[in-house]
Design a protein around this motif. Structure first.
Motif, short mmCIF file in Angstrom:
data_model
loop_
_atom_site.label_atom_id
_atom_site.label_comp_id
_atom_site.label_asym_id
_atom_site.label_seq_id
_atom_site.Cartn_x
_atom_site.Cartn_y
_atom_site.Cartn_z
N ALA A 39 0.96 -1.20 0.04
CA ALA A 39 -0.04 -0.54 -0.54
C ALA A 39 0.74 1.42 -0.02
CB ALA A 39 -0.96 0.03 1.39
N GLY A 41 -0.03 5.40 -0.60
CA GLY A 41 -0.22 6.45 -0.66
C GLY A 41 -2.35 6.16 -0.62
N ASN A 42 -3.01 6.40 -1.63
CA ASN A 42 -4.24 5.73 -2.21
C ASN A 42 -4.13 4.73 -2.74
OD1 ASN A 42 -7.06 6.38 -1.71
ND2 ASN A 42 -6.54 7.45 -3.84
N ARG A 43 -2.85 3.91 -3.16
CA ARG A 43 -3.27 2.92 -3.66
C ARG A 43 -3.10 1.58 -2.78
NH1 ARG A 43 -0.83 5.35 -9.50
NH2 ARG A 43 -1.20 7.39 -9.37
N VAL A 44 -3.07 0.42 -3.22
CA VAL A 44 -3.55 -1.14 -2.46
C VAL A 44 -3.24 -2.15 -4.11
CG1 VAL A 44 -5.41 -1.25 -2.44
CG2 VAL A 44 -4.04 -2.86 -0.75
N ASP A 72 -12.51 -1.79 -1.32
CA ASP A 72 -11.28 -0.72 -0.23
C ASP A 72 -11.26 0.72 -1.55
OD1 ASP A 72 -8.32 0.54 -0.31
OD2 ASP A 72 -8.74 -1.24 1.28
N PRO A 73 -11.38 1.43 -0.68
CA PRO A 73 -11.65 3.37 -0.95
C PRO A 73 -10.76 2.99 -1.93
CG PRO A 73 -11.10 3.36 1.07
CD PRO A 73 -11.78 1.62 0.88
N ARG A 74 -9.62 3.00 -1.31
CA ARG A 74 -8.06 2.91 -2.45
C ARG A 74 -8.06 2.91 -4.02
NH1 ARG A 74 -4.58 0.93 1.93
NH2 ARG A 74 -5.92 -0.74 1.91
N ARG A 75 -7.56 3.28 -4.38
CA ARG A 75 -7.30 2.41 -6.04
C ARG A 75 -6.84 1.32 -6.07
NH1 ARG A 75 -5.79 5.86 -11.68
NH2 ARG A 75 -5.75 4.19 -12.94
N ALA A 76 -7.51 0.29 -6.21
CA ALA A 76 -6.60 -1.30 -6.31
C ALA A 76 -5.56 -1.89 -7.82
CB ALA A 76 -7.83 -2.21 -6.03
N GLU A 129 2.50 9.49 -6.49
CA GLU A 129 1.69 9.19 -5.45
C GLU A 129 2.06 10.56 -4.15
OE1 GLU A 129 -2.13 8.09 -3.49
OE2 GLU A 129 -1.46 8.12 -5.36
N ARG A 132 1.29 13.60 -6.07
CA ARG A 132 -0.16 14.15 -6.14
C ARG A 132 0.08 14.81 -4.89
NH1 ARG A 132 -1.22 9.51 -8.63
NH2 ARG A 132 -2.07 9.59 -10.77
#
Length: 209
Positions: A39, A41-44, A72-76, A129, A132
């Protein structure tokens, strides 16, 4: 990569990817992840070797992992690592159908030939990430404060016109002085009757009109 940490699930310590990430200069945190193997930032990211992919299809664990990524709310992402996609017991068509189904679930798919290449992908994702995050910081720090003029503030009160606001400020000098003024003194200003005086008191001092 300063200040940005890639979280690595404890089960991935046995793979070669964390060592490759360290060579690339990425700071790592070895923890237990609820979803995915990496994982940032906003990515998993869920990493599977080709052998793992075949095994997870045979024992039916793949789809529970896909469901966790999807919710999951993150970009997967799912990374499939290995040169030969058919190096396992699942036939060619079902294995490709499974990859298409992963894509249909809104999950990005990455194919890599080796742990080194997987680490390079993770490193690039981490760099993106970081950029950003830096961009958001610059945008927030660059925002100008919103300044409301005394005339604008007073004229936003129901019943108070711009001319009335100017007259009040001319007479009393400041919003603080207007707030401290009695109803009768406010009503001495042309156009400010009992209702408008009450509205001023309510807006400036919280007194019910």
């Amino acid at each position: 990569m300063e200040g940005l940490t890639i979280s690595v699930d404890v089960r991935e310590r046995r793979s070669d990817v964390p060592a490759q990430l360290t060579q690339l200069g990425a700071p790592l945190s070895i923890i237990t992840l609820a979803v995915g193997d990496y994982a940032v930032g906003n990515r998993v990211i869920e990493r599977k070797t080709v052998v793992d992919l075949h095994r997870s299809l045979v024992n039916r664990t793949l789809w529970s992992q896909v469901a966790a990524l999807r919710h999951d709310p993150r970009r997967a992402y799912v990374v499939v690592e290995g040169e030969d996609l058919d190096d396992g017991p699942v036939p060619a068509r079902p294995i490709r159908g499974a990859l298409l189904k992963i894509l249909d679930n809104g999950i990005d798919l990455l194919r890599t030939p080796s742990p080194r290449d997987t680490a390079l992908w993770l490193h690039v994702l981490a760099r993106q990430e970081q950029r950003r995050a830096e961009s958001r910081t610059i945008q927030l720090s660059g925002r100008r404060p919103i300044v409301v003029s005394p005339v604008g503030l007073l004229s936003a009160i129901p019943g108070i016109s711009i001319d009335g606001a100017k007259a009040l400020l001319t007479e009393f000098g400041s919003i603080a002085a207007i707030a401290a003024t009695s109803d009768s003194a406010l009503q001495s200003i042309p156009g400010i009757g009992p209702e408008r005086a009450a509205a001023l008191q309510h807006a400036l001092k919280g007194r019910p009109p």
